[in-house]
Design a protein around this motif. Structure first.
Motif, PDB file in Angstrom:
ATOM      1  N   GLU A 156       9.563  -3.763  10.564  1.00  0.00           N
ATOM      2  CA  GLU A 156       8.679  -3.726  11.739  1.00  0.00           C
ATOM      3  C   GLU A 156       7.226  -4.011  11.378  1.00  0.00           C
ATOM      4  O   GLU A 156       6.820  -3.878  10.231  1.00  0.00           O
ATOM      5  CB  GLU A 156       8.783  -2.369  12.450  1.00  0.00           C
ATOM      6  CG  GLU A 156       8.309  -1.215  11.596  1.00  0.00           C
ATOM      7  CD  GLU A 156       8.081   0.071  12.392  1.00  0.00           C
ATOM      8  OE1 GLU A 156       7.675  -0.005  13.562  1.00  0.00           O
ATOM      9  OE2 GLU A 156       8.286   1.152  11.833  1.00  0.00           O
ATOM     10  N   LYS A 160       3.472  -3.515   3.565  1.00  0.00           N
ATOM     11  CA  LYS A 160       2.742  -4.708   3.114  1.00  0.00           C
ATOM     12  C   LYS A 160       1.591  -4.980   4.067  1.00  0.00           C
ATOM     13  O   LYS A 160       1.758  -4.924   5.282  1.00  0.00           O
ATOM     14  CB  LYS A 160       3.697  -5.909   3.110  1.00  0.00           C
ATOM     15  CG  LYS A 160       3.055  -7.231   2.720  1.00  0.00           C
ATOM     16  CD  LYS A 160       4.078  -8.356   2.738  1.00  0.00           C
ATOM     17  CE  LYS A 160       3.454  -9.709   2.486  1.00  0.00           C
ATOM     18  NZ  LYS A 160       2.880  -9.847   1.146  1.00  0.00           N
ATOM     19  N   GLU A 161       0.423  -5.288   3.518  1.00  0.00           N
ATOM     20  CA  GLU A 161      -0.753  -5.548   4.347  1.00  0.00           C
ATOM     21  C   GLU A 161      -0.741  -6.958   4.923  1.00  0.00           C
ATOM     22  O   GLU A 161      -0.413  -7.913   4.225  1.00  0.00           O
ATOM     23  CB  GLU A 161      -2.021  -5.400   3.509  1.00  0.00           C
ATOM     24  CG  GLU A 161      -2.369  -3.974   3.224  1.00  0.00           C
ATOM     25  CD  GLU A 161      -3.787  -3.835   2.701  1.00  0.00           C
ATOM     26  OE1 GLU A 161      -4.342  -4.835   2.197  1.00  0.00           O
ATOM     27  OE2 GLU A 161      -4.319  -2.726   2.793  1.00  0.00           O
ATOM     28  N   THR A 211       0.821  -1.201   0.000  1.00  0.00           N
ATOM     29  CA  THR A 211       0.000   0.000   0.000  1.00  0.00           C
ATOM     30  C   THR A 211       0.861   1.261   0.000  1.00  0.00           C
ATOM     31  O   THR A 211       0.321   2.361  -0.013  1.00  0.00           O
ATOM     32  CB  THR A 211      -0.928   0.036   1.227  1.00  0.00           C
ATOM     33  OG1 THR A 211      -0.115  -0.101   2.400  1.00  0.00           O
ATOM     34  CG2 THR A 211      -1.936  -1.098   1.195  1.00  0.00           C
ATOM     35  N   VAL A 248       3.389  -2.881  12.120  1.00  0.00           N
ATOM     36  CA  VAL A 248       2.637  -1.731  12.628  1.00  0.00           C
ATOM     37  C   VAL A 248       1.204  -2.182  12.910  1.00  0.00           C
ATOM     38  O   VAL A 248       0.516  -2.673  12.028  1.00  0.00           O
ATOM     39  CB  VAL A 248       2.642  -0.575  11.596  1.00  0.00           C
ATOM     40  CG1 VAL A 248       1.916   0.641  12.138  1.00  0.00           C
ATOM     41  CG2 VAL A 248       4.072  -0.215  11.197  1.00  0.00           C
ATOM     42  N   LEU A 253       0.229  -3.777   9.309  1.00  0.00           N
ATOM     43  CA  LEU A 253       1.132  -3.488   8.191  1.00  0.00           C
ATOM     44  C   LEU A 253       2.533  -3.965   8.529  1.00  0.00           C
ATOM     45  O   LEU A 253       2.997  -3.779   9.649  1.00  0.00           O
ATOM     46  CB  LEU A 253       1.205  -1.980   7.951  1.00  0.00           C
ATOM     47  CG  LEU A 253       0.091  -1.291   7.201  1.00  0.00           C
ATOM     48  CD1 LEU A 253       0.379   0.197   7.140  1.00  0.00           C
ATOM     49  CD2 LEU A 253      -0.070  -1.854   5.800  1.00  0.00           C
ATOM     50  N   GLY A 254       3.190  -4.557   7.563  1.00  0.00           N
ATOM     51  CA  GLY A 254       4.600  -4.898   7.736  1.00  0.00           C
ATOM     52  C   GLY A 254       5.435  -3.896   6.958  1.00  0.00           C
ATOM     53  O   GLY A 254       5.120  -3.594   5.812  1.00  0.00           O
TER      54      GLY A 254
END
Lengths: 255, 327
Positions: free
Chosen positions: B192, A160-161, A145, B194, A167-168
């Motif tokens: 990381e 990345k989702e 995204t 989130v 999110l990553g």
């Protein structure tokens, strides 16, 4: 930085889909094609990157004549170059074949980033982006995204989702193929006049390779989902439906 | 000899197996049991502790450990999997039709010379042949496919199998191995994780949700949707395309990459019912769908439906609900 965006034509699933007489494919005459939604987001992300860096964006459109229209739209939105990859309709759904076909066209362009949608509506095998990455020996991450490229241009940081809204944040060495889920901003629109102007003035390069002989997944039957589990449909005009609905909600203590 | 093993590649986040892993185990059992095949659950991780005593519905759990496997990294995963799967030589490898499984499918397919079938909602073993049912075109079509006798890779659509059946009442034999390949000099690094921000309304806790889909057409029309939600004492949530347009914040997104909600009432307005969205709301007590397309897949999930124009319906509905509440 050189960015390629791959745009595929896929059936518009908002329209009625008619299954052909062979029972295994869609009736071609009844199909309306649109640019794959994920690919539109990939184009938007590429144009966002272009606005931040000194980048050129090449729109690579796959398909027949309708793929030319997609190129005009891409150029009207801000793509710098247009590459048409002609491929017969019936081979378009198979990403294994498409990745092998596209690889030489992409290799010769010397791109730092190849962006495309992480998913296509009509896909039945693995995603195009991941397969293309293997063909190019580039790393691949999809479901993205956001993409930010470091000033030196040898690394990108991507979002990345993951399920549940997580999110990553990942770092990817360039050159790379990235599968875009959605762009950082809503898609921009190109006016009809800009698109017609692009149609008249754009220089379209064409790529024609030999179709690789890749054995894909064999569809034995295509059907519409069974209607057995269908909702109880409320009849009448809007006013009548509203009345029925409120009665149902009231019976259940919801209003 | 024809291989007789199904390997489930586990997904996990923050030390916990994701639901899709349990769903894939249920799927694997369903395929393997009648054929007398074995099921291996393969977990790639840095620390095996949270996973080594889980009562998974597999014949064995194989845990492969190395520091870069702590969080999902497609480069690390594919490197390990290519090596291991060549060794295990299973008949079927199950991945999630998720942002994790989709990252792996292409590399594994070309590296192992195996076909991939994506969007699978059902997999059956018929004799020694495997047959797959997949959803495509936003859930409007189902495709039956078959593959040859060798290894096949399938991406299992989340929500297609019961996740409760992925756990049993005993712990299968567990084997812990170090990664068989070096994970140095990877082209991808995980930095990381989130967590989602929840300063907005927490839609997972609201008993009445009004879901706005693409059929709402414009940001301006959202006002009427919000009015309805307010009249009902609920909140507005949305499908991915609406959130991508920034008409509503990400925290309101329902579905695979958003939230899973189970309200008492879910009113789906202009929602087509793509599998990614349905996955996040199908557990709602009562689902009412409004969509002008009578073929919209949302009507397979909804209890009640109507094909009247949502923009025509909204004012009538809001007015009647206000009247009903005022009484």
């Amino acid at each position: 930085m050189k960015i390629a965006v791959i745009l595929r034509q896929v059936p518009d699933v908002v329209q009625e889909l008619v299954i052909a007489a062979d029972g295994r494919s869609l009736a071609k005459d009844e199909l309306t094609y649109i640019t794959n939604e994920g690919d539109e987001h990939a184009l938007e992300e590429a144009l966002i990157l272009k606005s931040r860096h000194a980048a050129t964006v090449t729109a690579v459109s796959v398909g027949g004549d309708e793929a030319r229209d997609a190129l005009a739209t891409a150029v009207a939105k801000g793509a710098d170059e247009a590459l048409l990859v002609s491929i017969p309709l019936e081979r378009r759904g198979d990403n294994h074949g498409l990745a092998a076909y596209l690889a030489p066209a992409i290799t010769s362009g010397g791109y730092d980033l190849v962006l495309t949608g992480v998913w296509a509506a009509d896909q039945l095998d693995a995603g195009l982006a991941g397969l293309l990455a293997v063909q190019l020996s580039f790393p691949y991450v999809g479901g993205l995204t956001a993409v930010a490229v470091e000033p030196a241009g040898n690394r990108a940081t991507v979002h990345k989702e993951f399920p549940g809204g997580r999110l990553g944040v990942m770092e990817v060495s360039l050159p790379a193929v990235l599968g875009i889920q959605s762009a950082e901003q809503p898609l921009r629109y190109a006016s009809v006049s800009k698109i017609s102007q692009a149609k008249r003035t754009m220089q379209v390069k064409e790529f024609r390779g030999s179709l690789p002989n890749v054995e894909g997944v064999h569809v034995s039957r295509l059907t519409k989902p069974e209607a057995s589990a269908k909702a109880d449909m409320l009849q009448g005009d809007a006013s009548r439906v509203a009345e029925t609905l409120v009665r149902i909600l009231r019976e259940r203590g919801l209003v | 000899m024809i291989p007789r093993e199904v390997v489930v590649v586990a997904e996990h986040v923050a030390g916990e197996l994701s639901d899709i892993t349990l769903e894939m185990l249920t799927c694997a059992r369903e395929v393997a049991f009648p054929l007398g095949w074995h099921v291996t659950c393969l977990i790639l991780v840095d620390d095996p502790k949270p996973f080594q005593a889980l009562p998974l519905a597999s014949d064995r759990t194989l845990i492969v450990t190395d520091a870069p496997l702590g969080s999902f990294n497609p480069a690390a995963y594919t490197r390990v999997l290519l090596h291991l799967l060549k060794d295990l030589s299973p008949r079927l490898v199950l991945l999630g039709n998720t942002s994790v499984g989709m990252d792996l499918a292409g590399t594994l397919s070309l590296g192992l010379g195996a076909p991939v079938v994506s969007g699978c909602t059902r997999i059956r073993g018929e004799g020694e042949r495997l047959s797959f049912t997949s959803k495509l075109c936003g859930g409007k079509l189902l495709a039956r496919t078959d593959v040859g006798d060798g290894l096949a890779i399938a991406l299992v659509m989340p929500g297609s199998y019961n996740r409760e059946l992925g756990m049993v009442d005993r712990v299968p034999p567990v084997e812990i191995r170090a990664s068989p390949v070096s994970l140095e000099a990877l082209p991808v690094r995980f930095l990381e994780l989130v967590e989602p921000k929840t300063e907005d309304v927490d839609i997972t806790k609201v008993p009445i949700l009004v879901g706005a889909g693409r059929g709402i057409q414009s940001r301006e029309n959202l006002k009427a949707v919000e009015d309805l939600a307010e009249a009902l004492g609920g909140a507005v949530c949305a499908t991915r395309p609406v959130v991508d347009q920034r008409w509503l914040p990400r925290t309101r997104q329902v579905g695979r990459s958003g939230m899973t909600v189970k309200p008492r009432l879910y009113l789906a307005l202009g929602v087509s019912g793509a599998p990614e969205h349905v996955e996040g709301m199908k557990g709602s007590d009562l689902i009412v769908a409004v969509n002008t397309d009578p073929d919209a897949p949302i009507f397979e999930t909804a209890h009640y439906g109507t094909t009247v124009d949502v923009l025509e319906l909204l004012p009538f509905l809001t007015e009647r609900i206000r009247a009903s509440r005022g009484r």
